[in-house]
Design a protein around this motif. Structure first.
Motif, PDB file in Angstrom:
ATOM      1  N   VAL A 238       0.866  -1.172   0.000  1.00 46.28           N
ATOM      2  CA  VAL A 238       0.000   0.000   0.000  1.00 46.28           C
ATOM      3  C   VAL A 238       0.911   1.234   0.000  1.00 46.28           C
ATOM      4  O   VAL A 238       1.823   1.331   0.817  1.00 46.28           O
ATOM      5  CB  VAL A 238      -0.923   0.020   1.237  1.00 46.28           C
ATOM      6  N   ALA A 239       0.659   2.138  -0.921  1.00 50.07           N
ATOM      7  CA  ALA A 239       1.449   3.364  -1.088  1.00 50.07           C
ATOM      8  C   ALA A 239       2.942   3.061  -1.218  1.00 50.07           C
ATOM      9  O   ALA A 239       3.768   3.585  -0.470  1.00 50.07           O
ATOM     10  CB  ALA A 239       1.189   4.337   0.055  1.00 50.07           C
ATOM     11  N   PRO A 240       3.301   2.205  -2.190  1.00 51.52           N
ATOM     12  CA  PRO A 240       4.719   1.860  -2.347  1.00 51.52           C
ATOM     13  C   PRO A 240       5.530   2.969  -3.000  1.00 51.52           C
ATOM     14  O   PRO A 240       5.010   3.783  -3.760  1.00 51.52           O
ATOM     15  CB  PRO A 240       4.662   0.637  -3.267  1.00 51.52           C
ATOM     16  N   GLU A 241       6.815   2.974  -2.676  1.00 54.00           N
ATOM     17  CA  GLU A 241       7.781   3.867  -3.303  1.00 54.00           C
ATOM     18  C   GLU A 241       9.021   3.032  -3.616  1.00 54.00           C
ATOM     19  O   GLU A 241       9.617   2.439  -2.715  1.00 54.00           O
ATOM     20  CB  GLU A 241       8.151   5.016  -2.378  1.00 54.00           C
ATOM     21  N   LEU A 242       9.383   2.974  -4.880  1.00 53.38           N
ATOM     22  CA  LEU A 242      10.549   2.224  -5.333  1.00 53.38           C
ATOM     23  C   LEU A 242      11.645   3.225  -5.660  1.00 53.38           C
ATOM     24  O   LEU A 242      11.439   4.140  -6.455  1.00 53.38           O
ATOM     25  CB  LEU A 242      10.188   1.391  -6.571  1.00 53.38           C
ATOM     26  N   LEU A 243      12.801   3.065  -5.027  1.00 59.92           N
ATOM     27  CA  LEU A 243      13.924   3.973  -5.237  1.00 59.92           C
ATOM     28  C   LEU A 243      15.074   3.192  -5.851  1.00 59.92           C
ATOM     29  O   LEU A 243      15.488   2.156  -5.319  1.00 59.92           O
ATOM     30  CB  LEU A 243      14.352   4.574  -3.895  1.00 59.92           C
ATOM     31  N   TRP A 244      15.582   3.669  -7.002  1.00 56.00           N
ATOM     32  CA  TRP A 244      16.727   3.040  -7.665  1.00 56.00           C
ATOM     33  C   TRP A 244      17.981   3.800  -7.314  1.00 56.00           C
ATOM     34  O   TRP A 244      17.976   5.026  -7.234  1.00 56.00           O
ATOM     35  CB  TRP A 244      16.554   3.047  -9.183  1.00 56.00           C
TER      36      TRP A 244
ATOM     37  N   ASP B  55      22.291   4.405  -8.067  1.00 56.04           N
ATOM     38  CA  ASP B  55      23.364   4.303  -9.047  1.00 56.04           C
ATOM     39  C   ASP B  55      24.634   4.803  -8.366  1.00 56.04           C
ATOM     40  O   ASP B  55      24.727   5.984  -8.038  1.00 56.04           O
ATOM     41  CB  ASP B  55      23.046   5.140 -10.289  1.00 56.04           C
ATOM     42  N   ASN B  56      25.554   3.882  -8.110  1.00 55.21           N
ATOM     43  CA  ASN B  56      26.796   4.218  -7.400  1.00 55.21           C
ATOM     44  C   ASN B  56      26.527   4.905  -6.064  1.00 55.21           C
ATOM     45  O   ASN B  56      27.166   5.888  -5.711  1.00 55.21           O
ATOM     46  CB  ASN B  56      27.697   5.096  -8.270  1.00 55.21           C
ATOM     47  N   GLY B  57      25.554   4.395  -5.338  1.00 59.57           N
ATOM     48  CA  GLY B  57      25.233   4.912  -4.017  1.00 59.57           C
ATOM     49  C   GLY B  57      24.351   6.144  -3.994  1.00 59.57           C
ATOM     50  O   GLY B  57      23.936   6.594  -2.942  1.00 59.57           O
ATOM     51  N   LYS B  58      24.057   6.712  -5.152  1.00 57.16           N
ATOM     52  CA  LYS B  58      23.221   7.914  -5.218  1.00 57.16           C
ATOM     53  C   LYS B  58      21.831   7.561  -5.734  1.00 57.16           C
ATOM     54  O   LYS B  58      21.671   6.624  -6.508  1.00 57.16           O
ATOM     55  CB  LYS B  58      23.861   8.941  -6.154  1.00 57.16           C
ATOM     56  N   ASP B  59      20.843   8.338  -5.314  1.00 60.00           N
ATOM     57  CA  ASP B  59      19.485   8.137  -5.799  1.00 60.00           C
ATOM     58  C   ASP B  59      19.436   8.451  -7.289  1.00 60.00           C
ATOM     59  O   ASP B  59      19.836   9.532  -7.712  1.00 60.00           O
ATOM     60  CB  ASP B  59      18.507   9.041  -5.052  1.00 60.00           C
ATOM     61  N   ALA B  60      18.934   7.496  -8.085  1.00 62.15           N
ATOM     62  CA  ALA B  60      18.883   7.675  -9.541  1.00 62.15           C
ATOM     63  C   ALA B  60      17.456   7.854 -10.043  1.00 62.15           C
ATOM     64  O   ALA B  60      17.218   8.579 -11.006  1.00 62.15           O
ATOM     65  CB  ALA B  60      19.527   6.485 -10.240  1.00 62.15           C
ATOM     66  N   GLY B  61      16.500   7.188  -9.411  1.00 62.36           N
ATOM     67  CA  GLY B  61      15.119   7.276  -9.859  1.00 62.36           C
ATOM     68  C   GLY B  61      14.167   6.842  -8.767  1.00 62.36           C
ATOM     69  O   GLY B  61      14.556   6.157  -7.816  1.00 62.36           O
ATOM     70  N   LYS B  62      12.914   7.274  -8.924  1.00 59.55           N
ATOM     71  CA  LYS B  62      11.909   6.967  -7.900  1.00 59.55           C
ATOM     72  C   LYS B  62      10.570   6.738  -8.587  1.00 59.55           C
ATOM     73  O   LYS B  62      10.212   7.445  -9.518  1.00 59.55           O
ATOM     74  CB  LYS B  62      11.822   8.132  -6.924  1.00 59.55           C
ATOM     75  N   VAL B  63       9.836   5.734  -8.103  1.00 59.05           N
ATOM     76  CA  VAL B  63       8.494   5.450  -8.605  1.00 59.05           C
ATOM     77  C   VAL B  63       7.545   5.414  -7.418  1.00 59.05           C
ATOM     78  O   VAL B  63       7.822   4.767  -6.418  1.00 59.05           O
ATOM     79  CB  VAL B  63       8.422   4.087  -9.333  1.00 59.05           C
ATOM     80  N   THR B  64       6.414   6.096  -7.556  1.00 57.92           N
ATOM     81  CA  THR B  64       5.386   6.063  -6.525  1.00 57.92           C
ATOM     82  C   THR B  64       4.088   5.558  -7.154  1.00 57.92           C
ATOM     83  O   THR B  64       3.869   5.715  -8.353  1.00 57.92           O
ATOM     84  CB  THR B  64       5.151   7.455  -5.915  1.00 57.92           C
ATOM     85  N   ALA B  65       3.250   4.944  -6.331  1.00 56.89           N
ATOM     86  CA  ALA B  65       1.971   4.404  -6.806  1.00 56.89           C
ATOM     87  C   ALA B  65       1.017   4.273  -5.623  1.00 56.89           C
ATOM     88  O   ALA B  65       1.404   4.456  -4.468  1.00 56.89           O
ATOM     89  CB  ALA B  65       2.182   3.050  -7.474  1.00 56.89           C
ATOM     90  N   GLU B  66      -0.217   3.918  -5.918  1.00 56.72           N
ATOM     91  CA  GLU B  66      -1.219   3.712  -4.865  1.00 56.72           C
ATOM     92  C   GLU B  66      -1.080   2.342  -4.212  1.00 56.72           C
ATOM     93  O   GLU B  66      -1.273   2.190  -3.014  1.00 56.72           O
ATOM     94  CB  GLU B  66      -2.623   3.852  -5.447  1.00 56.72           C
ATOM     95  N   ARG B  67      -0.741   1.330  -5.029  1.00 52.97           N
ATOM     96  CA  ARG B  67      -0.626  -0.037  -4.514  1.00 52.97           C
ATOM     97  C   ARG B  67       0.348  -0.815  -5.384  1.00 52.97           C
ATOM     98  O   ARG B  67       0.719  -0.379  -6.472  1.00 52.97           O
ATOM     99  CB  ARG B  67      -1.982  -0.726  -4.467  1.00 52.97           C
ATOM    100  N   GLY B  68       0.727  -1.994  -4.906  1.00 49.03           N
ATOM    101  CA  GLY B  68       1.658  -2.803  -5.685  1.00 49.03           C
ATOM    102  C   GLY B  68       1.795  -4.196  -5.125  1.00 49.03           C
ATOM    103  O   GLY B  68       1.193  -4.544  -4.100  1.00 49.03           O
TER     104      GLY B  68
END
Length: 179
Positions: free
Chosen positions: A67-73, A75-88
């Motif tokens: 519920v309310a997931p956030e996926l963080l990618w 790259d070499n220890g730094k935040d490269a990308g983020k995905v948010t959604a209602e469910r997963g």
């Protein structure tokens, strides 16, 4: 795979031992729920990706419902990308993350945004895709991919699915299109 499962159970055990009511079994037998959960994978002492969720249902031994997931990618220890959604859903065996409902993926490096209703992330292949209409925005320019997109987690190599362009057959047609 074993590392991920050990890590997963360590996170669940940590959530259960915090002394708060962050981990409480559902009233139905076999149901397990937790709040504020992080699932991640590390390689060479650096996290590759982190999946955070406000609430998680672990009752299905194959999938974690999010519920309310956030996926963080990373790259070499730094935040490269983020995905948010209602469910997963996170499928342990297939190592596949499925996110649904107002999905927004943002490249934190390249200033690119993907918006769709359904997106997948294959952990092993570092592949992100959607079969649904996807709006790609970069630098104020919006492009609609009617049949979805496929890209990597850095959102740098975007392929529009089932995209076709009719090229002019003659110089006259080309001039007509330029007007």
């Amino acid at each position: 795979m074993k590392k991920l499962l050990y890590l997963f159970f360590a996170v669940v055990a940590t959530a259960a031992c915090q002394g708060k009511k962050d981990f409480s079994p559902n009233e139905e037998p076999g149901m397990q729920r937790a709040n504020a959960v992080s699932i991640f994978e590390s390689k060479d002492s650096q996290k590759r990706w982190i999946l955070n969720s406000r609430d998680v249902d672990f009752s299905d031994l194959q999938n974690a419902a999010l519920v309310a997931p956030e996926l963080l990618w990373k790259d070499n220890g730094k935040d490269a990308g983020k995905v948010t959604a209602e469910r997963g859903v996170f499928n342990y065996a297939q190592r596949l993350v499925t996110l649904q409902g107002h999905v927004k993926a943002v490249s934190l490096i390249h200033g690119l945004t993907l918006e769709t209703d359904h997106i997948y992330y294959d952990v092993d292949k570092d592949r992100v895709w959607s079969d649904k209409k996807t709006v790609v925005t970069r630098g104020g320019v919006r492009t609609v991919a009617k049949h979805g997109v496929e890209t990597n987690s850095k959102l740098t190599q975007i392929e529009f699915k089932k995209q076709s362009t009719a090229l002019p057959a003659t110089v006259k047609e080309l001039k007509g299109q330029l007007k």
